[in-house]
Design a protein around this motif. Structure first.
Motif, PDB file in Angstrom:
ATOM      1  N   LEU A 226      52.599  50.481  14.229  1.00  0.00           N
ATOM      2  CA  LEU A 226      52.669  49.022  14.393  1.00  0.00           C
ATOM      3  C   LEU A 226      51.660  48.315  13.495  1.00  0.00           C
ATOM      4  N   SER A 227      50.495  48.932  13.304  1.00  0.00           N
ATOM      5  CA  SER A 227      49.491  48.341  12.417  1.00  0.00           C
ATOM      6  C   SER A 227      49.978  48.313  10.978  1.00  0.00           C
ATOM      7  N   ILE A 228      50.635  49.387  10.549  1.00  0.00           N
ATOM      8  CA  ILE A 228      51.184  49.420   9.188  1.00  0.00           C
ATOM      9  C   ILE A 228      52.226  48.318   9.025  1.00  0.00           C
ATOM     10  N   ALA A 229      53.137  48.228   9.990  1.00  0.00           N
ATOM     11  CA  ALA A 229      54.190  47.206   9.922  1.00  0.00           C
ATOM     12  C   ALA A 229      53.581  45.803   9.933  1.00  0.00           C
ATOM     13  N   ALA A 230      52.632  45.570  10.822  1.00  0.00           N
ATOM     14  CA  ALA A 230      52.031  44.240  10.948  1.00  0.00           C
ATOM     15  C   ALA A 230      51.224  43.876   9.703  1.00  0.00           C
ATOM     16  N   LYS A 231      50.422  44.820   9.209  1.00  0.00           N
ATOM     17  CA  LYS A 231      49.581  44.517   8.044  1.00  0.00           C
ATOM     18  C   LYS A 231      50.438  44.278   6.801  1.00  0.00           C
ATOM     19  N   ALA A 232      51.437  45.134   6.599  1.00  0.00           N
ATOM     20  CA  ALA A 232      52.297  44.953   5.425  1.00  0.00           C
ATOM     21  C   ALA A 232      53.029  43.617   5.506  1.00  0.00           C
ATOM     22  N   LEU A 233      53.604  43.326   6.668  1.00  0.00           N
ATOM     23  CA  LEU A 233      54.327  42.060   6.832  1.00  0.00           C
ATOM     24  C   LEU A 233      53.409  40.867   6.622  1.00  0.00           C
ATOM     25  N   TYR A 234      52.251  40.885   7.273  1.00  0.00           N
ATOM     26  CA  TYR A 234      51.318  39.760   7.179  1.00  0.00           C
ATOM     27  C   TYR A 234      50.833  39.573   5.739  1.00  0.00           C
ATOM     28  N   ASP A 235      50.444  40.683   5.109  1.00  0.00           N
ATOM     29  CA  ASP A 235      49.905  40.581   3.750  1.00  0.00           C
ATOM     30  C   ASP A 235      50.969  40.141   2.746  1.00  0.00           C
ATOM     31  N   LEU A 236      52.187  40.700   2.859  1.00  0.00           N
ATOM     32  CA  LEU A 236      53.248  40.311   1.916  1.00  0.00           C
ATOM     33  C   LEU A 236      53.601  38.840   2.081  1.00  0.00           C
ATOM     34  N   ARG A 237      53.719  38.397   3.321  1.00  0.00           N
ATOM     35  CA  ARG A 237      54.023  36.976   3.555  1.00  0.00           C
ATOM     36  C   ARG A 237      52.899  36.082   3.043  1.00  0.00           C
ATOM     37  N   SER A 238      51.663  36.509   3.239  1.00  0.00           N
ATOM     38  CA  SER A 238      50.515  35.715   2.774  1.00  0.00           C
ATOM     39  C   SER A 238      50.504  35.564   1.257  1.00  0.00           C
ATOM     40  N   LYS A 239      51.073  36.581   0.577  1.00  0.00           N
ATOM     41  CA  LYS A 239      51.131  36.560  -0.890  1.00  0.00           C
ATOM     42  C   LYS A 239      52.453  35.988  -1.390  1.00  0.00           C
ATOM     43  N   ASP A 240      53.266  35.454  -0.455  1.00  0.00           N
ATOM     44  CA  ASP A 240      54.598  34.919  -0.785  1.00  0.00           C
ATOM     45  C   ASP A 240      55.470  35.953  -1.486  1.00  0.00           C
ATOM     46  N   LYS A 241      55.329  37.197  -1.074  1.00  0.00           N
ATOM     47  CA  LYS A 241      56.164  38.266  -1.617  1.00  0.00           C
ATOM     48  C   LYS A 241      57.225  38.624  -0.583  1.00  0.00           C
ATOM     49  N   PRO A 242      58.417  39.033  -1.031  1.00  0.00           N
ATOM     50  CA  PRO A 242      59.447  39.426  -0.074  1.00  0.00           C
ATOM     51  C   PRO A 242      59.064  40.725   0.635  1.00  0.00           C
ATOM     52  N   VAL A 243      59.467  40.834   1.882  1.00  0.00           N
ATOM     53  CA  VAL A 243      59.184  42.026   2.674  1.00  0.00           C
ATOM     54  C   VAL A 243      60.309  43.017   2.407  1.00  0.00           C
ATOM     55  N   THR A 244      60.092  43.854   1.408  1.00  0.00           N
ATOM     56  CA  THR A 244      61.082  44.843   0.999  1.00  0.00           C
ATOM     57  C   THR A 244      60.515  46.247   1.203  1.00  0.00           C
ATOM     58  N   LEU A 245      61.408  47.230   1.129  1.00  0.00           N
ATOM     59  CA  LEU A 245      60.962  48.613   1.277  1.00  0.00           C
ATOM     60  C   LEU A 245      59.876  48.951   0.258  1.00  0.00           C
ATOM     61  N   SER A 246      60.146  48.653  -1.002  1.00  0.00           N
ATOM     62  CA  SER A 246      59.158  48.980  -2.033  1.00  0.00           C
ATOM     63  C   SER A 246      57.871  48.170  -1.846  1.00  0.00           C
ATOM     64  N   GLY A 247      58.014  46.932  -1.402  1.00  0.00           N
ATOM     65  CA  GLY A 247      56.833  46.097  -1.160  1.00  0.00           C
ATOM     66  C   GLY A 247      55.971  46.664  -0.045  1.00  0.00           C
ATOM     67  N   ILE A 248      56.632  47.135   1.025  1.00  0.00           N
ATOM     68  CA  ILE A 248      55.880  47.709   2.146  1.00  0.00           C
ATOM     69  C   ILE A 248      55.197  49.004   1.724  1.00  0.00           C
ATOM     70  N   ILE A 249      55.918  49.843   0.997  1.00  0.00           N
ATOM     71  CA  ILE A 249      55.327  51.109   0.552  1.00  0.00           C
ATOM     72  C   ILE A 249      54.140  50.841  -0.367  1.00  0.00           C
ATOM     73  N   ASP A 250      54.316  49.928  -1.317  1.00  0.00           N
ATOM     74  CA  ASP A 250      53.206  49.588  -2.218  1.00  0.00           C
ATOM     75  C   ASP A 250      52.026  49.017  -1.431  1.00  0.00           C
TER      76      ASP A 250
END
Length: 185
Positions: A129-153
């Motif tokens: 859940l921390s991985i999902a939350a951090k990736a989602l929060y950080d990507l949204r904060s950077k105005d980046k789409p929440v994609t598979l590659s974005g989450i992995i990166d």
């Protein structure tokens, strides 16, 4: 409805107890997204953190609505919690849950529905859940789409142990909701 009442409803929904402050923070993070609740989360080392949630948990313990017990050190399968705590509703906490449902049935019902939706997406441990939350929060904060590659990166950029299977589970969790954008090719 106050944050501590939502917290008590969440503990009740989980069968009366949850293990780990991080798990509580992340479940309430996703619940706040699903319900458009502003719990003032901000970026933290292990994902979004809400001082309001932390304060509400402390109040519930101080008021005798929740009992905090140390359950030992976490397992060795990765993660970052050095010591784990279990948070369980007391008899007074159960009374508050019943009163909250009686006095605020609509919001209590919405909380239950959205917690059930979180359960349908998968019963993730605190690390996933921390991985999902951090990736989602950080990507949204950077105005980046929440994609598979974005989450992995994003997960690879964390300065903590992020096992590949945990990333896959986090991705599947995010795919369940509208948090996930289709990958453009």
């Amino acid at each position: 409805m106050k944050v501590r009442e939502v917290l008590l409803l969440m503990l009740d929904h989980a069968g009366g107890a949850l293990q780990g402050r991080t798990l509580i923070q992340k479940r309430l993070f996703f619940l706040s997204l699903l319900m458009n609740l502003d719990l003032h989360y901000y970026s933290h080392y292990y994902g979004p953190f809400s001082p309001e949630v932390d304060k509400a948990l402390g109040q519930c313990i101080a008021l005798g609505l929740v009992e905090e017990t140390i359950v030992g050190f976490t397992d060795e399968s990765g993660g970052f919690e050095g010591r784990s705590f279990k948070y369980g509703l007391t008899s007074d906490g159960n009374v508050v849950v019943r009163l909250t449902r009686r006095h605020e049935p609509e919001i209590s019902g919405d909380v239950a529905i959205n917690l059930s939706n979180l359960d349908k997406a998968g019963h993730l441990d605190y690390l996933k859940l921390s991985i999902a939350a951090k990736a989602l929060y950080d990507l949204r904060s950077k105005d980046k789409p929440v994609t598979l590659s974005g989450i992995i990166d994003e997960a690879r950029s964390f300065d903590w142990d992020v096992p590949e299977p945990a990333v896959r589970d986090a991705v599947e969790f995010l795919k369940f909701f509208e948090f996930f954008a289709a990958e453009s090719s």
